[in-house]
Write an enzyme that holds these catalytic residues in place. Structure first.
Site, mmCIF file in Angstrom:
data_model
loop_
_atom_site.group_PDB
_atom_site.id
_atom_site.type_symbol
_atom_site.label_atom_id
_atom_site.label_comp_id
_atom_site.label_asym_id
_atom_site.label_seq_id
_atom_site.Cartn_x
_atom_site.Cartn_y
_atom_site.Cartn_z
ATOM 1 N N CYS A 299 -15.245 4.201 45.664
ATOM 2 C CA CYS A 299 -14.349 5.019 44.862
ATOM 3 C C CYS A 299 -14.643 6.502 45.081
ATOM 4 O O CYS A 299 -15.804 6.939 45.029
ATOM 5 C CB CYS A 299 -14.517 4.656 43.390
ATOM 6 S SG CYS A 299 -13.528 5.667 42.272
ATOM 7 N N CYS B 228 -10.703 0.425 41.388
ATOM 8 C CA CYS B 228 -12.133 0.523 41.080
ATOM 9 C C CYS B 228 -12.350 -0.031 39.681
ATOM 10 O O CYS B 228 -11.803 0.495 38.703
ATOM 11 C CB CYS B 228 -12.606 1.977 41.162
ATOM 12 S SG CYS B 228 -14.323 2.208 40.639
ATOM 13 N N CYS C 176 -14.349 2.792 37.139
ATOM 14 C CA CYS C 176 -13.744 3.965 36.488
ATOM 15 C C CYS C 176 -12.227 3.870 36.325
ATOM 16 O O CYS C 176 -11.620 4.708 35.668
ATOM 17 C CB CYS C 176 -14.083 5.237 37.259
ATOM 18 S SG CYS C 176 -13.214 5.403 38.833
ATOM 19 N N ASP D 193 -18.138 11.866 71.973
ATOM 20 C CA ASP D 193 -18.832 10.660 71.501
ATOM 21 C C ASP D 193 -17.920 9.444 71.700
ATOM 22 O O ASP D 193 -16.854 9.355 71.092
ATOM 23 C CB ASP D 193 -19.174 10.833 70.020
ATOM 24 C CG ASP D 193 -19.905 9.638 69.436
ATOM 25 O OD1 ASP D 193 -20.170 8.675 70.173
ATOM 26 O OD2 ASP D 193 -20.209 9.681 68.228
#
Length: 469
Positions: free
Chosen positions: A218, A240, A243, A372
């Site tokens: 979250c 979530c 919350c 990368d």
């Protein structure tokens, strides 16, 4: 504006236009970046000044994946109204590329020819571009891991985009993907009018084995996000339990979906003022979100839904994004890959659409690709080992061809079907002529490999130059 500034503005425009013309005359590319750098060197405020001259202002499109395609779709819709659109349609989305696109649209005295600027923006460039351009709307497609050597982690990418959104005024718009937790969370701190788009249909991601869910926690409290449904990667219906943060309600929603393989999708769009069915002729599930973002913005700007439907049904792919070209009686698909999520979705599309028989994979690690390449190990190349055609051929090319071949070996792909050919032109010819006439060929490549590949095709007359596509 002082006389000195006016002279520098005109000089910057003239120099930028001259540099672009010279690039094309010397066949040194499309003049999509260097002209902008030259213009900015002469007059650093050139983008800020010219951006004020668009009669209808500007719209910015950003996000990790899909911004080039979403921007092209929106240009296709709005240009159908007769609007003149200025756009960096080639994908040159850093400060110099955006500046070059705007300078291209200006007369030598600084007068802008177009009605609207519709500009794709690199995520890391959003704060500066938002400050210079002052867009009336920003579209955010999604946030995924991409070029970690440039962007860092997802929170950093979200913060960069959030800084751009924070510069919108109350009468402006933020078009946000509700199905992406990172994007949706940005809406809570925006003072502009927020328009959410997303999906609510029975489709469920069937690619569970190779799913990369990057947004696990979250944004508000750090609690673990649970999902009622996922569409791909971490896009879906989430909440979530700690919350109460959850996917926001959507203003523009896809509620029905029918897949048609390489022919695209039929989707049902629900909007605040009606609903419509759209035949989208682009394969790749991610293109549904691109179309949804474009439709949400166009409808909010007052475009009729039936007109949006008709324009999206004739929308073509952006260059290199599932682009199709016919070469020697073979249908060749060019697919850009640049991070684990885009790679997995491309692989899933390729396998599901029956395009995995004759494949070329070209991997570069130039600056524009990202130095990368560890993301290749996160991609689900194991999907390719399930393809068992006796005559299959996989050509591996590009600067990092050997690393790509090693990754395929670890994925369990039959080494007997793989050929390493670092020369991109030779690799392209080999895979095309390995395929029987009438068979599809898929070329998956990073950004600079794609430009090299298209340069070869352009030289041979297979397709138009990318800045004319």
């Amino acid at each position: 504006m002082s006389l000195t500034d006016r002279m520098r503005l005109c000089a910057g425009i003239a120099a930028g236009k001259g540099a672009a013309g010279l690039c094309r005359l010397l066949k040194a590319g499309g003049g999509t970046n260097w002209p902008g750098k030259i213009s900015l060197a002469i007059y650093p405020e050139i983008l800020s000044w010219l951006s004020r001259e668009f009669r209808l202002g500007s719209i910015m499109v950003t996000g990790t994946n899909g911004k080039t395609t979403a921007a092209k779709m929106l240009v296709h819709i709005l240009s159908g109204l007769g609007w003149k659109i200025s756009s960096n349609f080639t994908g040159a989305n850093l400060l110099a590329g955006v500046t070059a696109a705007v300078v291209r649209d200006a007369g030598l005295t600084g007068r802008i020819r177009s009605d609207l600027a519709l500009l794709e923006a690199d995520e890391a460039s959003v704060p500066r571009l938002s400050s210079d351009i002052r867009p009336h709307a920003i579209i955010v497609t999604n946030i995924f891991s991409d070029q970690l050597d440039r962007y860092g982690e997802l929170n950093n990418t979200a913060a960069l985009i959030g800084r751009g959104l924070a510069q919108l005024e109350r009468d402006d718009y933020a078009f946000l993907n509700a199905d992406d937790p990172y994007v949706a969370a940005l809406g809570k701190a925006v003072k502009a009018r927020v328009v959410y788009f997303g999906m609510e249909c029975a489709y469920e991601d069937s690619n569970e084995e190779f799913k990369i869910r990057e947004s696990r926690y979250c944004h508000d409290c750090g609690g673990y996000l649970a999902y009622k449904r996922t569409y791909y990667s971490h896009l879906g219906d989430y909440f979530c339990s700690r919350c109460g943060f959850k996917r926001p309600d959507t203003d523009f929603t896809v509620t029905g979906l029918q897949a048609r393989g390489v022919d695209g999708y039929t989707l049902r769009l629900i909007a605040p003022h009606g609903k419509v069915e759209i035949d989208l002729k682009l394969p790749g599930f991610y293109n549904i979100y691109n179309a949804l973002a474009a439709a949400a913005c166009a409808a909010t700007y007052g475009v009729d839904l039936s007109f949006i439907r008709d324009r999206l049904s004739t929308s073509a792919s952006a260059f290199g994004r599932m682009e199709q070209v016919y070469i020697k009686s073979r249908q060749v698909f060019i697919v850009l890959v640049k991070n684990p999520v885009s790679l997995n979705e491309a692989l899933h599309t390729v396998v599901e659409a029956g395009l995995a028989g004759y494949i070329m994979i070209a991997i570069n690690d130039n600056f524009s690709d990202g130095r990368d390449i560890s993301w290749l190990w996160d991609g689900g190349f194991e999907m390719l080992k399930h393809k068992s055609d006796a005559g299959r051929k996989i050509l591996i090319s590009g600067i990092r061809a050997e690393e790509m071949a090693l990754r395929l070996k670890y994925a369990g792909v039959d080494c007997g079907s793989m050929v390493v050919e670092k020369d991109i032109a030779k690799a392209m010819d080999a895979v095309i002529f390995a395929a029987p006439e009438g068979s599809p060929v898929c070329i998956m490549c990073t950004y600079t490999a794609m430009l090299s590949l298209r340069g070869i095709m352009e030289h041979r007359g297979y397709l138009s130059r990318y800045w004319e596509a």
